[in-house]
Motif scaffolding. Structure first.
Motif, PDB file in Angstrom:
ATOM      1  N   ILE A 222     -89.950 -14.073  38.622  1.00  0.00           N
ATOM      2  CA  ILE A 222     -89.982 -14.388  40.059  1.00  0.00           C
ATOM      3  C   ILE A 222     -89.030 -13.469  40.818  1.00  0.00           C
ATOM      4  O   ILE A 222     -89.360 -12.923  41.871  1.00  0.00           O
ATOM      5  CB  ILE A 222     -89.604 -15.873  40.297  1.00  0.00           C
ATOM      6  CG1 ILE A 222     -90.695 -16.778  39.746  1.00  0.00           C
ATOM      7  CG2 ILE A 222     -89.355 -16.151  41.776  1.00  0.00           C
ATOM      8  CD1 ILE A 222     -90.346 -18.257  39.744  1.00  0.00           C
ATOM      9  N   TYR A 223     -87.855 -13.283  40.241  1.00  0.00           N
ATOM     10  CA  TYR A 223     -86.830 -12.412  40.856  1.00  0.00           C
ATOM     11  C   TYR A 223     -87.421 -11.027  41.098  1.00  0.00           C
ATOM     12  O   TYR A 223     -87.311 -10.461  42.184  1.00  0.00           O
ATOM     13  CB  TYR A 223     -85.640 -12.350  39.898  1.00  0.00           C
ATOM     14  CG  TYR A 223     -84.481 -11.490  40.351  1.00  0.00           C
ATOM     15  CD1 TYR A 223     -83.705 -11.848  41.438  1.00  0.00           C
ATOM     16  CD2 TYR A 223     -84.132 -10.330  39.648  1.00  0.00           C
ATOM     17  CE1 TYR A 223     -82.615 -11.066  41.840  1.00  0.00           C
ATOM     18  CE2 TYR A 223     -83.055  -9.550  40.028  1.00  0.00           C
ATOM     19  CZ  TYR A 223     -82.296  -9.920  41.131  1.00  0.00           C
ATOM     20  OH  TYR A 223     -81.231  -9.162  41.517  1.00  0.00           O
ATOM     21  N   GLN A 224     -88.072 -10.496  40.063  1.00  0.00           N
ATOM     22  CA  GLN A 224     -88.617  -9.138  40.217  1.00  0.00           C
ATOM     23  C   GLN A 224     -89.733  -9.077  41.245  1.00  0.00           C
ATOM     24  O   GLN A 224     -89.795  -8.146  42.051  1.00  0.00           O
ATOM     25  CB  GLN A 224     -89.080  -8.610  38.866  1.00  0.00           C
ATOM     26  CG  GLN A 224     -87.871  -8.114  38.079  1.00  0.00           C
ATOM     27  CD  GLN A 224     -88.138  -7.910  36.610  1.00  0.00           C
ATOM     28  OE1 GLN A 224     -89.228  -8.238  36.130  1.00  0.00           O
ATOM     29  NE2 GLN A 224     -87.161  -7.394  35.891  1.00  0.00           N
ATOM     30  N   LYS A 225     -90.595 -10.082  41.227  1.00  0.00           N
ATOM     31  CA  LYS A 225     -91.707 -10.068  42.213  1.00  0.00           C
ATOM     32  C   LYS A 225     -91.179 -10.126  43.640  1.00  0.00           C
ATOM     33  O   LYS A 225     -91.652  -9.404  44.518  1.00  0.00           O
ATOM     34  CB  LYS A 225     -92.641 -11.255  41.972  1.00  0.00           C
ATOM     35  CG  LYS A 225     -93.644 -10.972  40.893  1.00  0.00           C
ATOM     36  CD  LYS A 225     -94.766 -11.984  40.938  1.00  0.00           C
ATOM     37  CE  LYS A 225     -95.534 -11.925  39.630  1.00  0.00           C
ATOM     38  NZ  LYS A 225     -95.647 -13.218  38.965  1.00  0.00           N
ATOM     39  N   LEU A 226     -90.221 -10.992  43.878  1.00  0.00           N
ATOM     40  CA  LEU A 226     -89.673 -11.104  45.239  1.00  0.00           C
ATOM     41  C   LEU A 226     -89.006  -9.797  45.652  1.00  0.00           C
ATOM     42  O   LEU A 226     -89.166  -9.316  46.763  1.00  0.00           O
ATOM     43  CB  LEU A 226     -88.663 -12.261  45.318  1.00  0.00           C
ATOM     44  CG  LEU A 226     -89.261 -13.669  45.285  1.00  0.00           C
ATOM     45  CD1 LEU A 226     -88.156 -14.713  45.150  1.00  0.00           C
ATOM     46  CD2 LEU A 226     -90.087 -13.958  46.543  1.00  0.00           C
ATOM     47  N   ARG A 227     -88.263  -9.219  44.720  1.00  0.00           N
ATOM     48  CA  ARG A 227     -87.568  -7.971  45.062  1.00  0.00           C
ATOM     49  C   ARG A 227     -88.542  -6.829  45.325  1.00  0.00           C
ATOM     50  O   ARG A 227     -88.326  -6.016  46.216  1.00  0.00           O
ATOM     51  CB  ARG A 227     -86.585  -7.599  43.961  1.00  0.00           C
ATOM     52  CG  ARG A 227     -85.515  -8.689  43.866  1.00  0.00           C
ATOM     53  CD  ARG A 227     -84.172  -8.242  43.462  1.00  0.00           C
ATOM     54  NE  ARG A 227     -84.140  -6.883  42.981  1.00  0.00           N
ATOM     55  CZ  ARG A 227     -83.074  -6.120  43.038  1.00  0.00           C
ATOM     56  NH1 ARG A 227     -81.988  -6.578  43.594  1.00  0.00           N
ATOM     57  NH2 ARG A 227     -83.089  -4.910  42.548  1.00  0.00           N
ATOM     58  N   GLN A 228     -89.636  -6.826  44.532  1.00  0.00           N
ATOM     59  CA  GLN A 228     -90.643  -5.781  44.783  1.00  0.00           C
ATOM     60  C   GLN A 228     -91.254  -5.927  46.172  1.00  0.00           C
ATOM     61  O   GLN A 228     -91.680  -4.953  46.774  1.00  0.00           O
ATOM     62  CB  GLN A 228     -91.754  -5.832  43.728  1.00  0.00           C
ATOM     63  CG  GLN A 228     -91.387  -5.038  42.484  1.00  0.00           C
ATOM     64  CD  GLN A 228     -92.156  -5.492  41.263  1.00  0.00           C
ATOM     65  OE1 GLN A 228     -93.153  -6.205  41.379  1.00  0.00           O
ATOM     66  NE2 GLN A 228     -91.685  -5.097  40.092  1.00  0.00           N
ATOM     67  N   ALA A 229     -91.307  -7.171  46.657  1.00  0.00           N
ATOM     68  CA  ALA A 229     -91.872  -7.399  47.995  1.00  0.00           C
ATOM     69  C   ALA A 229     -90.817  -7.154  49.078  1.00  0.00           C
ATOM     70  O   ALA A 229     -91.052  -7.432  50.254  1.00  0.00           O
ATOM     71  CB  ALA A 229     -92.399  -8.827  48.088  1.00  0.00           C
ATOM     72  N   GLY A 230     -89.632  -6.673  48.698  1.00  0.00           N
ATOM     73  CA  GLY A 230     -88.604  -6.354  49.687  1.00  0.00           C
ATOM     74  C   GLY A 230     -87.789  -7.552  50.130  1.00  0.00           C
ATOM     75  O   GLY A 230     -87.119  -7.511  51.164  1.00  0.00           O
ATOM     76  N   ILE A 231     -87.846  -8.641  49.365  1.00  0.00           N
ATOM     77  CA  ILE A 231     -87.076  -9.842  49.729  1.00  0.00           C
ATOM     78  C   ILE A 231     -85.691  -9.756  49.080  1.00  0.00           C
ATOM     79  O   ILE A 231     -85.566  -9.301  47.935  1.00  0.00           O
ATOM     80  CB  ILE A 231     -87.793 -11.119  49.215  1.00  0.00           C
ATOM     81  CG1 ILE A 231     -89.238 -11.171  49.688  1.00  0.00           C
ATOM     82  CG2 ILE A 231     -87.005 -12.378  49.570  1.00  0.00           C
ATOM     83  CD1 ILE A 231     -89.463 -11.561  51.098  1.00  0.00           C
ATOM     84  N   GLU A 232     -84.666 -10.172  49.818  1.00  0.00           N
ATOM     85  CA  GLU A 232     -83.308 -10.140  49.267  1.00  0.00           C
ATOM     86  C   GLU A 232     -83.019 -11.472  48.573  1.00  0.00           C
ATOM     87  O   GLU A 232     -83.029 -12.527  49.215  1.00  0.00           O
ATOM     88  CB  GLU A 232     -82.315  -9.894  50.403  1.00  0.00           C
ATOM     89  CG  GLU A 232     -82.485  -8.498  50.975  1.00  0.00           C
ATOM     90  CD  GLU A 232     -81.750  -8.293  52.283  1.00  0.00           C
ATOM     91  OE1 GLU A 232     -81.428  -9.282  52.968  1.00  0.00           O
ATOM     92  OE2 GLU A 232     -81.516  -7.119  52.604  1.00  0.00           O
TER      93      GLU A 232
END
Ligand code: 5CA
Length: 448
Positions: free
Chosen positions: A367-377
């Motif tokens: 989940i961490y990686q997916k959110l970060r890939q979407a530009g979420i902090e």
């Protein structure tokens, strides 16, 4: 960011020295630490907030046509002698001597320095109008520094300075900053009200303070209730167009700080049920002061007819570090801070309820990686604290969304999403949770 590698020394107890909630929460959530009276270090979490605030201020200044530069914190006393303010400023100014015994000072504001820069570089009316700004630390040796960053001695300010050929031109510059300020504060989730204000040591006869209402505010203010819910201009506002009607709408209803308050006018102009008498926090202050600095400092440009003209000036301040406290005053609850997405230090708190458990770790990491890939902090709590303490810390630091991943939920194929502001929780598949967060955050990033 992984919490296990971050620097977040939160405090469980409320520090006794902090009188108001924003100061208490900034210390508890490890945003700031005091270095000396009214002087603070910004710890990593606080510094992220400060930078976000600064960036919104910068974007709205740029949109309004102001140009960024950076002046130093230390200034020569000479230019302040030229304007006549060196003596007038009194004990609030921190005076310093260098090894050659030359008088310097830590700038409390920059009218003199920008006028000197202008005087040396601008010679013709063709280079006008200009509005130059910077975001830089200031020092004012306040008698009573208090309330943490709200009334500090060292504080971060955005200060802009406009130069125009005519008074009418200067008023247009003033109006552009007026509108930029409405948008700036609204983007931080604040309802600011421009109020007729006193000019103090900056000078001039036209001035507005931008005030947000809060019980802990230092200013007593009076205004028409309708102003609180007025709409701010949209992002596509044309700053070269006629801003007159917007200014008129915001200034034709009564709004004044204590010093400018006229009880008779207030009662005559505002119906009883619309009278607001409240405390407020001054987050911005704009001034038109004509030739107060350009004249004594000898700044002149050649006008269209060949004659020399002394430019008309204004200055426009935003309390960047004060805003961090002001936003918390406006947005917190029993459990801690509630950040609006636009300034939040991270957008999502991802809570791994059982660090060390293989399935939970894998799900949280994915989940961490997916959110970060979407530009979420994202701040991922990967520590082995107990669940109660993890929730308390994340509520305290106030990130807008929490995504909770635990072994029990995962067995049902679910994680939980919690909105910090409403406390509303939903259980979703990890994929749906990620998509929902991306959509919610993207829509909130550019609300105004
Ligand atoms: N030169 C002008 C405008 S650029 C000026 O200095 N204006 S001011 O004095 O009103 O300051 C601008 C803003 O800085 C204020 O509206 C306030 O939000 C912030 N400010 C002023 N003093 C402090 C302080 N001691 N601590 C934190 N913020 C402050």
């Amino acid at each position: 960011m992984l919490l296990s590698r971050y620097f977040l020394p939160v405090l469980r107890e409320t520090p006794k020295e902090a009188e108001i909630v924003s100061h208490q929460l900034m210390l508890r959530s490890a945003m700031i630490r005091q270095s000396a009276a009214g002087i603070y270090s910004w710890l990593p979490l606080g510094y992220r907030v400060l930078r976000n605030i600064e960036q919104i201020v910068r974007e709205e200044q740029d949109r309004a046509g102001a140009i960024e530069l950076l002046m130093p914190t230390l200034q020569s006393a000479d230019i302040w002698r030229q304007s006549g303010r060196y003596e007038d400023y009194g004990k609030e100014m921190l005076r310093i001597q260098d090894r050659h015994e030359r008088d310097l000072l830590y700038g409390p504001t920059n009218e003199e320095l920008i006028t000197e820069i202008f005087r040396e570089s601008v010679k013709s009316y063709k280079d006008l109008p200009k509005n130059l700004y910077h975001i830089q630390w200031k020092f004012r040796d306040e008698i009573r520094p208090r309330f943490g960053v709200m009334r500090g001695r060292e504080f971060l300010m955005k200060d802009a300075y406009s130069f125009d050929l005519t008074v009418d031109g200067a008023r247009l510059a003033y109006n552009r900053m007026f509108v930029a300020y409405l948008r700036t504060f609204a983007r931080m989730g604040l309802k600011s009200i421009p109020m007729a204000a006193d000019t103090g040591p900056i000078g001039g006869d036209l001035s507005h303070e931008f005030i947000i209402l809060a019980d802990t505010g230092e200013s007593q203010v009076y205004c028409h209730k309708d102003l609180i819910e007025s709409q701010v201009p949209a992002a596509d506002i044309d700053f070269d167009g006629d801003l007159g009607p917007i200014i008129k709408a915001w200034t034709s209803k009564y709004a004044a700080t204590d010093e400018k308050h006229d009880p008779k006018r207030f009662e005559a102009e505002v119906p009883a049920e619309k009278r607001v008498s409240a405390r407020g926090i001054e987050v911005g202050h704009i001034f038109f002061f004509g030739t107060k600095y350009s004249e004594p400092m000898g700044a002149k440009v050649q006008g269209p007819d060949g004659n020399m003209v002394t430019p008309q000036m204004g200055s426009y301040g935003v309390g960047v570090s004060r805003l961090a406290g002001a936003i918390i005053e406006a947005s917190h609850d029993e459990a801690g801070i509630v950040w609006p997405v636009s300034v939040a230090p991270f957008e999502v708190a991802l809570i791994n309820l059982k660090a060390g458990d293989k399935a939970t770790d894998e799900a949280a990491t994915a989940i961490y990686q997916k959110l970060r890939q979407a530009g979420i902090e994202v701040l991922l709590d990967d520590t082995d604290e107990r669940a109660g303490a993890k929730f308390a810390t994340m509520d305290l630091i106030g990130l807008p969304f929490q995504l909770i991943v635990g072994p029990r939920g995962l067995k049902q194929g679910e994680v939980e999403v919690k909105a910090r502001k409403t406390g509303e929780r939903v259980s979703l598949s990890p994929e749906a949770a990620v998509n929902r967060l991306i959509a919610s955050i993207e829509s909130r990033r550019s609300l105004v």
